[in-house]
Design a protein around this motif. Structure first.
Motif, PDB file in Angstrom:
ATOM      1  N   LEU A  43       0.846  -1.184   0.000  1.00 26.39           N
ATOM      2  CA  LEU A  43       0.000   0.000   0.000  1.00 26.39           C
ATOM      3  C   LEU A  43       0.890   1.245   0.000  1.00 26.39           C
ATOM      4  O   LEU A  43       1.846   1.337   0.762  1.00 26.39           O
ATOM      5  N   SER A  44       0.565   2.195  -0.845  1.00 29.24           N
ATOM      6  CA  SER A  44       1.335   3.433  -0.895  1.00 29.24           C
ATOM      7  C   SER A  44       0.663   4.499  -0.053  1.00 29.24           C
ATOM      8  O   SER A  44      -0.560   4.497   0.121  1.00 29.24           O
ATOM      9  N   ILE A  45       1.453   5.427   0.461  1.00 27.96           N
ATOM     10  CA  ILE A  45       0.902   6.507   1.266  1.00 27.96           C
ATOM     11  C   ILE A  45      -0.052   7.366   0.443  1.00 27.96           C
ATOM     12  O   ILE A  45      -1.084   7.828   0.939  1.00 27.96           O
ATOM     13  N   LYS A  46       0.248   7.552  -0.853  1.00 26.61           N
ATOM     14  CA  LYS A  46      -0.641   8.344  -1.713  1.00 26.61           C
ATOM     15  C   LYS A  46      -1.994   7.666  -1.888  1.00 26.61           C
ATOM     16  O   LYS A  46      -3.038   8.317  -1.872  1.00 26.61           O
ATOM     17  N   GLU A  47      -1.963   6.351  -2.055  1.00 29.18           N
ATOM     18  CA  GLU A  47      -3.198   5.598  -2.221  1.00 29.18           C
ATOM     19  C   GLU A  47      -4.054   5.677  -0.964  1.00 29.18           C
ATOM     20  O   GLU A  47      -5.273   5.898  -1.028  1.00 29.18           O
ATOM     21  N   ILE A  48      -3.427   5.506   0.192  1.00 26.34           N
ATOM     22  CA  ILE A  48      -4.159   5.570   1.459  1.00 26.34           C
ATOM     23  C   ILE A  48      -4.685   6.977   1.697  1.00 26.34           C
ATOM     24  O   ILE A  48      -5.839   7.160   2.106  1.00 26.34           O
ATOM     25  N   GLN A  49      -3.842   7.986   1.448  1.00 22.53           N
ATOM     26  CA  GLN A  49      -4.261   9.373   1.630  1.00 22.53           C
ATOM     27  C   GLN A  49      -5.471   9.689   0.759  1.00 22.53           C
ATOM     28  O   GLN A  49      -6.420  10.348   1.197  1.00 22.53           O
ATOM     29  N   SER A  55     -13.310   9.040   1.676  1.00 25.01           N
ATOM     30  CA  SER A  55     -14.274   8.369   2.557  1.00 25.01           C
ATOM     31  C   SER A  55     -14.956   9.294   3.545  1.00 25.01           C
ATOM     32  O   SER A  55     -15.876   8.893   4.242  1.00 25.01           O
ATOM     33  N   ASP A  56     -14.512  10.544   3.612  1.00 25.17           N
ATOM     34  CA  ASP A  56     -15.018  11.443   4.647  1.00 25.17           C
ATOM     35  C   ASP A  56     -15.245  12.823   4.050  1.00 25.17           C
ATOM     36  O   ASP A  56     -14.292  13.501   3.667  1.00 25.17           O
ATOM     37  N   VAL A  57     -16.497  13.246   3.943  1.00 26.13           N
ATOM     38  CA  VAL A  57     -16.798  14.557   3.386  1.00 26.13           C
ATOM     39  C   VAL A  57     -16.717  15.580   4.516  1.00 26.13           C
ATOM     40  O   VAL A  57     -17.602  15.677   5.356  1.00 26.13           O
TER      41      VAL A  57
END
Length: 260
Positions: A43-49, A55-57
């Motif tokens: 998992l990359s930090i960019k993907e997680i970020q 996921s959160d408005v």
């Protein structure tokens, strides 16, 4: 003259867990709704970020910063609990940890990572100490590279937190219940009793055998048993309670670290 507003940041605890074939990642949004993602590659930090933001408005002035939490199999962690007559100051707790680690472990203190927590009781205080060999921890954390890990916990604590969350149990209600967990990587029996964690691990990943091992080690047969398994178990005792969830179990427990 126009000015610039500085974006505030929000720390999001992200639980990680690597199985044989997947990387699992779970976090909660500001409404306490869980979100997760899985990948067969790192998992990359960019993907997680990107997923955290999607996921959160929230107000776009708030920047989310992930705090990565993982756990390790409990046989790598040395633990000790002490009952003391009064609550210790942080300095006294550190001194007590140093004294115990230097006198009870063959490994020099400078080769250890350790942590502790204090729990006030009615007429005393409990000091729980946790230690792991630095090289063991560093080798384990390499599997999550290049993500920077903030917290390394024990699978035992993560699993109990996940059961507690899924069953909606209070801290008092989890006491003396036996939790059985099985996946492709580990098989654990865990019980919290009188503030202590009783943990039994089994190399063959057999949830029925590990229950018997637990009973033999502690010379008792718990009556309230909950179990979770990533693979089908064809036959279990009728009184056992199966817990099912689509959430990645240990990643969930890791994300719940020190959250009410």
């Amino acid at each position: 003259m126009s000015g610039f507003t500085q974006k505030s940041s929000l720390i999001i605890q992200v639980g990680l867990y690597k199985t044989e074939n997947t990387y699992q990642c779970l976090w909660f949004d500001q409404k306490k709704v869980p979100h997760f993602m899985q990948s067969s590659s790192h998992l990359s930090i960019k993907e997680i970020q990107s997923q955290l933001n999607a996921s959160d408005v929230v107000d776009n002035k708030i920047k989310k910063k992930p705090k990565f939490i993982v756990s390790i199999q409990p046989q790598h962690i040395w633990t000790r609990s002490l009952l003391l007559p009064h609550l210790l100051t942080p300095q006294e707790s550190e001194q007590q940890c140093h004294f115990l680690l230097e006198n009870e472990l063959p490994t020099p203190l400078e080769q250890l990572w350790f942590d502790y927590c204090t729990t006030p009781l009615k007429q005393s205080c409990r000091l729980d100490i946790f230690a792991i060999i630095k090289n063991t921890a560093k080798d384990y954390l390499k599997k999550y590279s290049p993500l920077l890990i903030s917290v390394l916990d024990s699978h035992s604590h993560a699993i109990v937190r996940a059961f507690q969350y899924l069953l909606n149990l209070s801290d008092e209600e989890i006491n003396e219940k036996l939790f059985l967990y099985k996946d492709s990587e580990c098989c654990l029996a865990i019980q919290q009793k009188s503030g202590q964690f009783r943990t039994v691990q089994h190399s063959k990943n057999n949830i029925l055998i590990i229950f018997e091992h637990f009973c033999q080690r502690y010379n008792e047969r718990p009556t309230e048993i909950y179990f979770y398994s990533t693979s089908e178990i064809k036959k279990t005792p009728q009184q056992w309670n199966q817990v099912n969830t689509d959430l990645p179990f240990i990643a969930l427990g890791n994300a719940l670290w020190r959250q009410e």
